[in-house]
Design an enzyme around this catalytic site. Structure first.
Site, PDB file in Angstrom:
ATOM      1  N   LYS A  36       0.844  -1.131  -0.071  1.00 17.25           N
ATOM      2  CA  LYS A  36       0.004   0.005   0.038  1.00 17.25           C
ATOM      3  C   LYS A  36       0.877   1.230   0.059  1.00 17.25           C
ATOM      4  O   LYS A  36       2.121   1.333   0.399  1.00 17.25           O
ATOM      5  CB  LYS A  36      -1.009   0.067   1.078  1.00 17.25           C
ATOM      6  N   PRO A  89       9.919  -4.616  -0.597  1.00 21.07           N
ATOM      7  CA  PRO A  89      11.062  -4.188   0.345  1.00 21.07           C
ATOM      8  C   PRO A  89      10.676  -4.188   1.743  1.00 21.07           C
ATOM      9  O   PRO A  89       9.592  -3.469   1.923  1.00 21.07           O
ATOM     10  CB  PRO A  89      11.441  -3.039  -0.165  1.00 21.07           C
ATOM     11  N   GLY A 115       8.074   1.402   4.421  1.00 18.77           N
ATOM     12  CA  GLY A 115       6.660   1.988   4.481  1.00 18.77           C
ATOM     13  C   GLY A 115       5.560   1.546   3.541  1.00 18.77           C
ATOM     14  O   GLY A 115       4.636   2.635   3.281  1.00 18.77           O
ATOM     15  N   LEU A 116       5.495   0.712   3.055  1.00 11.77           N
ATOM     16  CA  LEU A 116       4.624   0.148   2.001  1.00 11.77           C
ATOM     17  C   LEU A 116       3.465  -1.168   2.666  1.00 11.77           C
ATOM     18  O   LEU A 116       2.759  -1.610   1.943  1.00 11.77           O
ATOM     19  CB  LEU A 116       5.296  -0.686   0.941  1.00 11.77           C
ATOM     20  N   SER A 135       2.633  -6.181   7.203  1.00 10.62           N
ATOM     21  CA  SER A 135       1.211  -6.267   7.533  1.00 10.62           C
ATOM     22  C   SER A 135       0.388  -6.888   6.686  1.00 10.62           C
ATOM     23  O   SER A 135      -0.453  -7.572   6.921  1.00 10.62           O
ATOM     24  CB  SER A 135       0.858  -4.768   7.968  1.00 10.62           C
ATOM     25  N   SER A 136       0.881  -6.552   5.374  1.00  9.17           N
ATOM     26  CA  SER A 136       0.176  -7.229   4.211  1.00  9.17           C
ATOM     27  C   SER A 136       0.481  -8.865   4.383  1.00  9.17           C
ATOM     28  O   SER A 136      -0.528  -9.825   4.151  1.00  9.17           O
ATOM     29  CB  SER A 136       0.726  -6.652   3.101  1.00  9.17           C
ATOM     30  N   ASP A 180      -2.068  -1.331  10.343  1.00  7.46           N
ATOM     31  CA  ASP A 180      -2.147  -1.581   9.036  1.00  7.46           C
ATOM     32  C   ASP A 180      -3.122  -2.904   8.435  1.00  7.46           C
ATOM     33  O   ASP A 180      -3.630  -3.014   7.400  1.00  7.46           O
ATOM     34  CB  ASP A 180      -1.207  -1.421   8.005  1.00  7.46           C
TER      35      ASP A 180
END
Length: 292
Positions: free
Chosen positions: A13, A95, A99-100, A104-105, A137
């Site tokens: 995200k 990576p 911050g992506l 959490s994903s 997240d």
């Protein structure tokens, strides 16, 4: 004899705007931010096994109790009665420390896959409650829909805010500490309603109206991140921002050839770079195959 193989993708995200509105007594912060998806994903392959095994494909990624996939498995064992054992192989593309939301994903994908494969009978609300225990997240990734995150970021108001523009995302291969970013930021009441900006204003206006409050805390310590944002505007981005607490930076482009030029330029400089199509919607499906 053939056996089951289950496959799913775990998407990254970015944050469209990030307002830090209050510092709580427990050290956490209340925020509001727009969560949208990019076409950067990890691939999960799950097969039945005699004991739990996690293969992240990279020796530098820990597979102990600090890994959110392991935490998700243990949470399901303790609170949802997961007894079956699996081998989980993850092909990492997102990576770490970028911050992506990659970790959490991954946690959300683990919860969704185990619930389906082992027939745990949890609904979306159940999964989101479990997800909150793993990270702010995680509920967003379980829901799989773009939206406005408020509170600690765990409350998701579903909103159709995926940009109808090209998104180029760059990871500068440095880590930005989330704890330090929040420590040095100054919470404030937003000047403009983020909901209204995302729903009513065009991306070319966001540059002047929308902010990521953590940039002021991160850019003075990690100059490269701020330089990348400036570079995006030089390449013709309509809007550019750091994602979350960094270190990735993204730019939003109206025209494909301008986005491609930016993508190729960053890629040729040696940065990990991703390009996302306008109106992208992630495939959250969990697919079963028979393998020999």
């Amino acid at each position: 004899m053939s056996k089951e193989l289950w496959i799913s993708n775990s998407y990254a995200k970015i944050n469209l705007g990030l307002n830090v509105t209050e510092r709580l007594e427990n050290g956490y912060h209340t925020i509001e931010t727009g969560f949208v998806f990019i076409e950067w994903s990890d691939r999960f392959e799950v097969t039945p096994a005699n004991h739990f095994e996690l293969d992240m494909g990279e020796s530098r990624i820990p597979i102990d109790d600090s890994n959110l996939i392991v935490k998700a498995i243990k949470l399901l064992q303790e609170e949802a009665g997961l007894k079956d054992q699996y081998r989980i192989k993850v092909t990492k593309n997102i990576p770490a420390g970028a911050g992506l939301g990659g970790g959490s994903s991954n946690a959300a994908t683990t919860l969704r896959m185990m619930n389906k494969i082992s027939n745990l009978g949890l609904n979306e609300e159940d999964l989101m409650k479990l997800g909150k225990k793993l990270g702010a997240d995680v509920p967003f990734f379980i829901k799989g829909k773009t939206g406005l995150g408020t509170g600690l970021g765990t409350e998701i108001e579903e909103m159709d805010i995926q940009p109808a523009n090209w998104i180029v995302t760059v990871f500068p291969d440095i880590e930005s500490s989330t704890a330090e970013a929040y420590q040095f930021c100054e919470p404030a009441t937003p000047e403009f309603s983020l909901r209204n900006l995302l729903l009513e204003e065009e991306p070319e206006e966001w540059r002047y109206l929308m902010t990521n409050d953590l940039e002021k805390a991160v850019f003075p310590r990690l100059h490269l991140i701020g330089n990348l944002k400036d570079q995006f505007y030089e390449f013709g981005a309509e809007y550019a921002s750091m994602s979350g607490s960094g270190s990735s930076v993204f730019g939003i482009f109206q025209q494909d050839f301008v986005a491609i030029n930016a993508y190729e330029s960053f890629h040729n400089l040696g940065f990990k770079t991703n390009m996302t199509r306008p109106g992208f919607s992630p495939d959250m499906g969990i697919y079963r195959k028979e393998v020999d």
